[in-house]
Write a protein that holds these residues in place. Structure first.
Motif, PDB file in Angstrom:
ATOM      1  N   LEU A   8      31.474  37.441  10.685  1.00 29.31           N
ATOM      2  CA  LEU A   8      31.109  37.256   9.281  1.00 29.31           C
ATOM      3  C   LEU A   8      30.339  38.458   8.750  1.00 29.31           C
ATOM      4  O   LEU A   8      30.543  38.881   7.614  1.00 29.31           O
ATOM      5  CB  LEU A   8      30.287  35.977   9.098  1.00 29.31           C
ATOM      6  CG  LEU A   8      31.059  34.688   9.298  1.00 29.31           C
ATOM      7  CD1 LEU A   8      30.116  33.492   9.241  1.00 29.31           C
ATOM      8  CD2 LEU A   8      32.160  34.536   8.275  1.00 29.31           C
ATOM      9  N   CYS A  12      31.338  40.923   5.693  1.00 32.10           N
ATOM     10  CA  CYS A  12      30.438  41.308   4.613  1.00 32.10           C
ATOM     11  C   CYS A  12      30.416  42.824   4.446  1.00 32.10           C
ATOM     12  O   CYS A  12      30.329  43.326   3.335  1.00 32.10           O
ATOM     13  CB  CYS A  12      29.028  40.795   4.880  1.00 32.10           C
ATOM     14  SG  CYS A  12      28.905  39.013   4.808  1.00 32.10           S
ATOM     15  N   VAL A  97      21.399  38.065   8.954  1.00 31.60           N
ATOM     16  CA  VAL A  97      22.190  36.887   8.605  1.00 31.60           C
ATOM     17  C   VAL A  97      21.254  35.697   8.504  1.00 31.60           C
ATOM     18  O   VAL A  97      20.469  35.436   9.413  1.00 31.60           O
ATOM     19  CB  VAL A  97      23.283  36.613   9.656  1.00 31.60           C
ATOM     20  CG1 VAL A  97      24.042  35.335   9.334  1.00 31.60           C
ATOM     21  CG2 VAL A  97      24.234  37.786   9.755  1.00 31.60           C
ATOM     22  N   ASN A 106      25.757  35.127   2.581  1.00 33.91           N
ATOM     23  CA  ASN A 106      26.325  36.463   2.797  1.00 33.91           C
ATOM     24  C   ASN A 106      26.029  37.401   1.628  1.00 33.91           C
ATOM     25  O   ASN A 106      26.718  38.393   1.429  1.00 33.91           O
ATOM     26  CB  ASN A 106      27.827  36.383   3.078  1.00 33.91           C
ATOM     27  CG  ASN A 106      28.628  35.896   1.898  1.00 33.91           C
ATOM     28  OD1 ASN A 106      28.091  35.664   0.811  1.00 33.91           O
ATOM     29  ND2 ASN A 106      29.918  35.725   2.085  1.00 33.91           N
ATOM     30  N   GLU A 109      28.928  38.127  -0.747  1.00 41.09           N
ATOM     31  CA  GLU A 109      29.937  38.927  -0.040  1.00 41.09           C
ATOM     32  C   GLU A 109      29.559  40.399   0.104  1.00 41.09           C
ATOM     33  O   GLU A 109      30.412  41.232   0.369  1.00 41.09           O
ATOM     34  CB  GLU A 109      31.315  38.781  -0.690  1.00 41.09           C
ATOM     35  CG  GLU A 109      31.837  37.363  -0.613  1.00 41.09           C
ATOM     36  CD  GLU A 109      33.246  37.219  -1.143  1.00 41.09           C
ATOM     37  OE1 GLU A 109      33.770  38.160  -1.762  1.00 41.09           O
ATOM     38  OE2 GLU A 109      33.824  36.151  -0.926  1.00 41.09           O
ATOM     39  N   GLY A 111      26.633  41.179   2.076  1.00 42.15           N
ATOM     40  CA  GLY A 111      25.843  41.245   3.297  1.00 42.15           C
ATOM     41  C   GLY A 111      24.434  41.731   3.037  1.00 42.15           C
ATOM     42  O   GLY A 111      24.113  42.206   1.949  1.00 42.15           O
TER      43      GLY A 111
END
Length: 143
Positions: A8, A12, A97, A106, A109, A111
Motif C-alpha cells: 500500500l 501511495c 502508515v 493514505n 493517495e 502517502g
C-alpha cells in the motif's frame, strides 16, 4: 500484514509527490536526518480515520540496501496519536502508515513520505534514484 501495508505504501508512492506538506502529520524536527530522534503527532480528525480508536503507526525506513520496519510506541489522546522513533543510518526516505483495523489513511493517495536530508539539508541523489526504483518495482508487479 506488514508486507501488505508495504504494498500500500508503494501504491501511495506511485501517486505521491516528493515534497509534501501534511495537514494531519507533524514531524519534529522538520528536517529529518539519519541517526536523529524524530517526534511525530498524527491528528486523525483530519483523515479518514476520524472517529477510529486504536490507531497504530508503522514507519518504513528505506535505505540503499533494504527497508526497515519500525513500530514506534505511541500514545493516543482523543484523536491525536503521538510518538517518536530514531532514523536508522543510511535511510533515504521514510514512509509513515496510519491504520485502525483494516482502515488505512493514505493521505488522499499521496502517502506520508518524508525525505531524509544529508548535505545542505537536502535529500541525496540516491533518494531520487530510490524513488524511481520504487516506481519501477510497482510497475513490474502490476503488469
Amino acid at each position: 500484514m506488514k508486507n501488505f501495508t508495504l504494498v500500500l505504501v508503494i501504491c501511495c508512492l506511485k501517486f505521491g509527490g516528493f515534497a509534501q506538506k501534511y495537514e494531519a502529520l507533524k514531524i519534529i524536527p522538520a528536517t529529518v536526518k539519519p541517526n536523529n530522534k524524530i517526534a511525530f503527532t498524527y491528528n486523525s480528525a483530519l483523515t479518514p480515520l476520524n472517529n477510529k480508536k486504536n490507531i497504530s503507526i508503522v514507519i518504513y525506513a528505506f535505505t540503499k540496501a533494504a527497508w526497515v520496519v519500525i513500530e514506534p510506541k505511541t500514545r493516543q489522546i482523543n484523536k491525536v496519536v503521538s510518538g517518536n522513533f530514531s532514523v536508522p543510518k543510511e535511510t533515504q526516505v521514510i514512509a509513515l502508515v496510519a491504520r485502525s483495523g483494516s482502515a488505512i489513511d493514505n493521505n488522499k493517495e499521496k502517502g506520508y513520505l518524508i525525505p531524509v536530508a544529508f548535505e545542505d539539508n537536502k535529500p541525496t541523489k540516491e533518494y531520487y534514484s530510490m524513488m524511481n526504483g520504487l516506481y519501477w518495482a510497482l510497475g513490474s508487479h502490476t503488469n
